[in-house]
Design a protein around this motif. Sequence first.
Motif, mmCIF file in Angstrom:
data_model
loop_
_atom_site.group_PDB
_atom_site.id
_atom_site.type_symbol
_atom_site.label_atom_id
_atom_site.label_comp_id
_atom_site.label_asym_id
_atom_site.label_seq_id
_atom_site.Cartn_x
_atom_site.Cartn_y
_atom_site.Cartn_z
ATOM 1 N N VAL A 3 -97.846 -4.956 -30.966
ATOM 2 C CA VAL A 3 -98.749 -3.814 -31.100
ATOM 3 C C VAL A 3 -98.502 -3.122 -32.420
ATOM 4 O O VAL A 3 -97.386 -2.705 -32.715
ATOM 5 C CB VAL A 3 -98.529 -2.812 -29.940
ATOM 6 N N ARG A 5 -98.502 -0.004 -34.750
ATOM 7 C CA ARG A 5 -98.323 1.383 -34.355
ATOM 8 C C ARG A 5 -98.457 2.360 -35.507
ATOM 9 O O ARG A 5 -97.964 3.472 -35.430
ATOM 10 C CB ARG A 5 -96.949 1.562 -33.706
ATOM 11 N N PRO A 133 -107.886 -0.438 -32.365
ATOM 12 C CA PRO A 133 -107.640 -1.021 -31.036
ATOM 13 C C PRO A 133 -106.158 -1.087 -30.684
ATOM 14 O O PRO A 133 -105.776 -0.859 -29.531
ATOM 15 C CB PRO A 133 -108.263 -2.420 -31.150
ATOM 16 N N SER A 134 -105.304 -1.394 -31.673
ATOM 17 C CA SER A 134 -103.873 -1.461 -31.381
ATOM 18 C C SER A 134 -103.290 -0.083 -31.103
ATOM 19 O O SER A 134 -102.384 0.062 -30.272
ATOM 20 C CB SER A 134 -103.121 -2.131 -32.538
ATOM 21 N N ASP A 135 -103.805 0.975 -31.779
ATOM 22 C CA ASP A 135 -103.378 2.340 -31.472
ATOM 23 C C ASP A 135 -103.722 2.680 -30.025
ATOM 24 O O ASP A 135 -102.915 3.264 -29.294
ATOM 25 C CB ASP A 135 -104.074 3.342 -32.396
ATOM 26 N N ARG A 136 -104.927 2.336 -29.628
ATOM 27 C CA ARG A 136 -105.375 2.625 -28.270
ATOM 28 C C ARG A 136 -104.537 1.875 -27.237
ATOM 29 O O ARG A 136 -104.139 2.428 -26.214
ATOM 30 C CB ARG A 136 -106.860 2.249 -28.123
ATOM 31 N N GLN A 137 -104.254 0.628 -27.542
ATOM 32 C CA GLN A 137 -103.430 -0.151 -26.632
ATOM 33 C C GLN A 137 -102.026 0.450 -26.528
ATOM 34 O O GLN A 137 -101.442 0.518 -25.441
ATOM 35 C CB GLN A 137 -103.332 -1.601 -27.105
ATOM 36 N N HIS A 138 -101.503 0.861 -27.668
ATOM 37 C CA HIS A 138 -100.162 1.457 -27.693
ATOM 38 C C HIS A 138 -100.090 2.671 -26.765
ATOM 39 O O HIS A 138 -99.163 2.793 -25.966
ATOM 40 C CB HIS A 138 -99.843 1.857 -29.137
ATOM 41 N N ARG A 140 -102.100 3.403 -24.205
ATOM 42 C CA ARG A 140 -102.306 3.006 -22.809
ATOM 43 C C ARG A 140 -101.051 2.358 -22.221
ATOM 44 O O ARG A 140 -100.691 2.610 -21.064
ATOM 45 C CB ARG A 140 -103.488 2.044 -22.717
ATOM 46 N N VAL A 141 -100.393 1.515 -23.021
ATOM 47 C CA VAL A 141 -99.172 0.866 -22.542
ATOM 48 C C VAL A 141 -98.090 1.899 -22.260
ATOM 49 O O VAL A 141 -97.415 1.849 -21.224
ATOM 50 C CB VAL A 141 -98.675 -0.169 -23.577
ATOM 51 N N THR A 144 -98.924 3.820 -19.086
ATOM 52 C CA THR A 144 -98.672 2.996 -17.901
ATOM 53 C C THR A 144 -97.183 2.872 -17.620
ATOM 54 O O THR A 144 -96.738 2.930 -16.464
ATOM 55 C CB THR A 144 -99.282 1.594 -18.092
#
Length: 243
Positions: A3, A5, A133-138, A140-141, A144
Amino acid sequence: MSVHRGPHAAEAVFRPVRPRNAFEETVERLLQAIRLGVVAPGERLPAERDLAARLAVSRVTLRDAIRAVADAGYVESRRGRYGGTFVADDLPASPRPRRRAPLPGADIEDVLTLRRVLETGAAQAAAARSLSPSDRQHLRVRLTDVAGVAAGEEAEYRRLDSRLHLAIAEVTASPSLTSAVADVRTKVNELLDAIPLLAVNIGHSNDQHHTVVEAILSGDAQTARVAMAEHLEGTEALLRGFL
């Protein structure tokens, strides 16, 4: 999956130390990286040559600092082709003194005010950016991860909670802000270690985390700032009550 960041948290924590207290500050940075979840249990620290360069210390000083952190149970060295220095799978419990003198109210308020300014500003700035997209995934992960901590894993919750807050600063793309949030979070955690971690508060905090992250992801800067302020107010109330 890797990811991206933006201003990586490791860059914020593993930054040059002051030469007069090189050993002590290197130990501090290593422990900060572990306690804030920048390097998670079971993960390897950066290679010695790279880490010494980042911290602007000699490899002798770095080795002495790693040895001290290893003796305290936070890291372990592994040999072989895939060897290196790894964060221990089972970290020592955070010290929680049975008795302590009351902290001066002014000192507590100083830390809490700084945190409020930095973290509400970080939430607002993150929401105002066009996130990759990678910021958003970071985000969300990290959300979670902290929401999935099981009952009784208080130390793990504190680490993953810190990591989420640091992730919000990371996606602002401001290395200076990320460094400042890392430093103030370390101070806040020292205060939090002196009070109980309450199950009801964990559930409430997780709901607030969700609200903050969703506001950031939707680009609602004002809601993100207000939601973060409300979240921090809950922690402030507990600290003032217990301390």
